[in-house]
Design a protein around this motif. Structure first.
Motif, PDB file in Angstrom:
ATOM      1  N   GLY A   1      -4.921  15.429  -0.372  1.00  0.00           N
ATOM      2  CA  GLY A   1      -3.484  15.222  -0.380  1.00  0.00           C
ATOM      3  C   GLY A   1      -3.049  13.916  -0.988  1.00  0.00           C
ATOM      4  O   GLY A   1      -3.540  13.489  -2.031  1.00  0.00           O
ATOM      5  N   LYS A   2      -2.096  13.276  -0.330  1.00  0.00           N
ATOM      6  CA  LYS A   2      -1.551  12.028  -0.837  1.00  0.00           C
ATOM      7  C   LYS A   2      -2.478  10.845  -0.574  1.00  0.00           C
ATOM      8  O   LYS A   2      -2.314   9.794  -1.179  1.00  0.00           O
ATOM      9  N   ALA A   3      -3.437  11.016   0.316  1.00  0.00           N
ATOM     10  CA  ALA A   3      -4.300   9.896   0.700  1.00  0.00           C
ATOM     11  C   ALA A   3      -5.088   9.355  -0.477  1.00  0.00           C
ATOM     12  O   ALA A   3      -5.272   8.136  -0.606  1.00  0.00           O
ATOM     13  N   GLU A   4      -5.565  10.224  -1.361  1.00  0.00           N
ATOM     14  CA  GLU A   4      -6.345   9.742  -2.503  1.00  0.00           C
ATOM     15  C   GLU A   4      -5.487   8.919  -3.435  1.00  0.00           C
ATOM     16  O   GLU A   4      -5.919   7.896  -3.951  1.00  0.00           O
ATOM     17  N   VAL A   5      -4.245   9.341  -3.639  1.00  0.00           N
ATOM     18  CA  VAL A   5      -3.351   8.603  -4.536  1.00  0.00           C
ATOM     19  C   VAL A   5      -3.002   7.245  -3.928  1.00  0.00           C
ATOM     20  O   VAL A   5      -3.050   6.223  -4.612  1.00  0.00           O
ATOM     21  N   ILE A   6      -2.675   7.228  -2.655  1.00  0.00           N
ATOM     22  CA  ILE A   6      -2.286   5.979  -2.001  1.00  0.00           C
ATOM     23  C   ILE A   6      -3.467   5.015  -1.939  1.00  0.00           C
ATOM     24  O   ILE A   6      -3.330   3.830  -2.253  1.00  0.00           O
ATOM     25  N   ALA A   7      -4.647   5.495  -1.562  1.00  0.00           N
ATOM     26  CA  ALA A   7      -5.813   4.615  -1.440  1.00  0.00           C
ATOM     27  C   ALA A   7      -6.204   4.023  -2.791  1.00  0.00           C
ATOM     28  O   ALA A   7      -6.474   2.825  -2.900  1.00  0.00           O
ATOM     29  N   THR A   8      -6.224   4.854  -3.821  1.00  0.00           N
ATOM     30  CA  THR A   8      -6.610   4.360  -5.139  1.00  0.00           C
ATOM     31  C   THR A   8      -5.508   3.505  -5.737  1.00  0.00           C
ATOM     32  O   THR A   8      -5.781   2.490  -6.374  1.00  0.00           O
ATOM     33  N   THR A   9      -4.249   3.901  -5.515  1.00  0.00           N
ATOM     34  CA  THR A   9      -3.143   3.108  -6.024  1.00  0.00           C
ATOM     35  C   THR A   9      -3.103   1.750  -5.347  1.00  0.00           C
ATOM     36  O   THR A   9      -2.687   0.767  -5.935  1.00  0.00           O
ATOM     37  N   HIS A  10      -3.562   1.678  -4.116  1.00  0.00           N
ATOM     38  CA  HIS A  10      -3.628   0.396  -3.417  1.00  0.00           C
ATOM     39  C   HIS A  10      -4.763  -0.462  -3.968  1.00  0.00           C
ATOM     40  O   HIS A  10      -4.668  -1.688  -4.032  1.00  0.00           O
ATOM     41  N   LYS A  11      -5.850   0.174  -4.370  1.00  0.00           N
ATOM     42  CA  LYS A  11      -7.014  -0.560  -4.876  1.00  0.00           C
ATOM     43  C   LYS A  11      -6.764  -1.150  -6.266  1.00  0.00           C
ATOM     44  O   LYS A  11      -7.209  -2.261  -6.561  1.00  0.00           O
ATOM     45  N   VAL A  12      -6.050  -0.425  -7.119  1.00  0.00           N
ATOM     46  CA  VAL A  12      -5.816  -0.874  -8.495  1.00  0.00           C
ATOM     47  C   VAL A  12      -5.029  -2.186  -8.543  1.00  0.00           C
ATOM     48  O   VAL A  12      -5.446  -3.128  -9.219  1.00  0.00           O
ATOM     49  N   PRO A  13      -3.888  -2.334  -7.827  1.00  0.00           N
ATOM     50  CA  PRO A  13      -3.192  -3.626  -7.888  1.00  0.00           C
ATOM     51  C   PRO A  13      -3.951  -4.760  -7.207  1.00  0.00           C
ATOM     52  O   PRO A  13      -3.792  -5.917  -7.587  1.00  0.00           O
ATOM     53  N   GLU A  14      -4.794  -4.425  -6.214  1.00  0.00           N
ATOM     54  CA  GLU A  14      -5.629  -5.476  -5.618  1.00  0.00           C
ATOM     55  C   GLU A  14      -6.581  -6.041  -6.666  1.00  0.00           C
ATOM     56  O   GLU A  14      -6.765  -7.255  -6.751  1.00  0.00           O
ATOM     57  N   ILE A  15      -7.174  -5.167  -7.460  1.00  0.00           N
ATOM     58  CA  ILE A  15      -8.075  -5.612  -8.531  1.00  0.00           C
ATOM     59  C   ILE A  15      -7.287  -6.399  -9.570  1.00  0.00           C
ATOM     60  O   ILE A  15      -7.718  -7.464 -10.023  1.00  0.00           O
ATOM     61  N   PHE A  16      -6.124  -5.879  -9.944  1.00  0.00           N
ATOM     62  CA  PHE A  16      -5.278  -6.543 -10.931  1.00  0.00           C
ATOM     63  C   PHE A  16      -4.868  -7.937 -10.451  1.00  0.00           C
ATOM     64  O   PHE A  16      -4.947  -8.912 -11.203  1.00  0.00           O
ATOM     65  N   PHE A  17      -4.450  -8.040  -9.195  1.00  0.00           N
ATOM     66  CA  PHE A  17      -4.026  -9.332  -8.644  1.00  0.00           C
ATOM     67  C   PHE A  17      -5.192 -10.323  -8.634  1.00  0.00           C
ATOM     68  O   PHE A  17      -5.034 -11.488  -9.000  1.00  0.00           O
ATOM     69  N   ALA A  18      -6.369  -9.862  -8.226  1.00  0.00           N
ATOM     70  CA  ALA A  18      -7.541 -10.741  -8.194  1.00  0.00           C
ATOM     71  C   ALA A  18      -7.917 -11.204  -9.596  1.00  0.00           C
ATOM     72  O   ALA A  18      -8.291 -12.367  -9.791  1.00  0.00           O
ATOM     73  N   MET A  19      -7.813 -10.319 -10.575  1.00  0.00           N
ATOM     74  CA  MET A  19      -8.148 -10.685 -11.954  1.00  0.00           C
ATOM     75  C   MET A  19      -7.178 -11.731 -12.487  1.00  0.00           C
ATOM     76  O   MET A  19      -7.595 -12.709 -13.111  1.00  0.00           O
ATOM     77  N   VAL A  20      -5.889 -11.548 -12.252  1.00  0.00           N
ATOM     78  CA  VAL A  20      -4.889 -12.475 -12.769  1.00  0.00           C
ATOM     79  C   VAL A  20      -4.936 -13.798 -12.013  1.00  0.00           C
ATOM     80  O   VAL A  20      -4.850 -14.873 -12.611  1.00  0.00           O
ATOM     81  N   ALA A  21      -5.099 -13.748 -10.683  1.00  0.00           N
ATOM     82  CA  ALA A  21      -5.102 -14.970  -9.881  1.00  0.00           C
ATOM     83  C   ALA A  21      -6.310 -15.848 -10.199  1.00  0.00           C
ATOM     84  O   ALA A  21      -6.189 -17.069 -10.301  1.00  0.00           O
ATOM     85  N   SER A  22      -7.482 -15.225 -10.358  1.00  0.00           N
ATOM     86  CA  SER A  22      -8.688 -16.007 -10.638  1.00  0.00           C
ATOM     87  C   SER A  22      -8.981 -16.127 -12.128  1.00  0.00           C
ATOM     88  O   SER A  22      -9.937 -16.797 -12.516  1.00  0.00           O
ATOM     89  N   GLN A  23      -8.200 -15.457 -12.968  1.00  0.00           N
ATOM     90  CA  GLN A  23      -8.343 -15.461 -14.422  1.00  0.00           C
ATOM     91  C   GLN A  23      -9.763 -15.074 -14.847  1.00  0.00           C
ATOM     92  O   GLN A  23     -10.424 -15.782 -15.607  1.00  0.00           O
ATOM     93  N   THR A  24     -10.214 -13.942 -14.306  1.00  0.00           N
ATOM     94  CA  THR A  24     -11.533 -13.424 -14.643  1.00  0.00           C
ATOM     95  C   THR A  24     -11.377 -12.035 -15.254  1.00  0.00           C
ATOM     96  O   THR A  24     -10.413 -11.330 -14.968  1.00  0.00           O
ATOM     97  N   PRO A  25     -12.325 -11.621 -16.091  1.00  0.00           N
ATOM     98  CA  PRO A  25     -12.248 -10.270 -16.661  1.00  0.00           C
ATOM     99  C   PRO A  25     -12.628  -9.216 -15.619  1.00  0.00           C
ATOM    100  O   PRO A  25     -13.188  -9.522 -14.562  1.00  0.00           O
TER     101      PRO A  25
END
Length: 143
Positions: free
Chosen positions: A78-102
């Motif tokens: 159901g919606k759980a896969e979309v919410i869980a993965t959608t939550h993971k993607v911005p966490e990765i994005f935020f960590a990449m931008v904050a620490s300036q790592t690829p």
């Protein structure tokens, strides 16, 4: 980046608060220690919509985020896969931008090969427990 603006990482102390701002984190209401309801807020945020569209393309992706998406879909559906993965993607994005790592896919999750090996050993142990004998497959033997 145009939606977020310059220096958005200074506005959010953690990736959790960034995900909450994007309307990706579930709004869990707890009263008296019991969960009353949990749903994603209805008001839309352009950044959240962009991350959701990114997530929808991961259903058939042959990478670790795609594996994570499919694993959650098989377990929760159901919606759980979309919410869980959608939550993971911005966490990765935020960590990449904050620490300036690829982007480093090894930090995203467990590789599919490792998951398969864990599943095989778990099934071997379960089969041993049921039959009471040692099972030997290939060169490995589970004690």
């Amino acid at each position: 980046m145009s939606e977020l603006g310059h220096g958005f990482t200074r506005k959010f102390p953690s990736s959790k608060q960034f995900c909450c701002w994007c309307n990706i984190a579930p709004n869990t209401k707890i009263s008296g220690g019991k969960r009353i309801s949990s749903h994603v807020p209805h008001h839309q945020n352009n950044v959240g919509l962009i991350f959701r569209s990114i997530t929808s393309s991961l259903a058939n992706a042959k990478n670790q985020l795609g594996n994570f998406y499919r694993r959650i879909r098989s377990r929760a559906g159901g919606k759980a896969e979309v919410i869980a993965t959608t939550h993971k993607v911005p966490e990765i994005f935020f960590a990449m931008v904050a620490s300036q790592t690829p982007y480093n896919p090894e930090k995203v999750g467990i590789d599919e090969k490792v998951l398969l090996e864990k599943r095989i050993t778990r099934y071997k142990r379960e089969l041993e427990r049921i039959t009471g004998t040692h099972i030997e497959i290939g060169n490995t033997c589970v004690p």
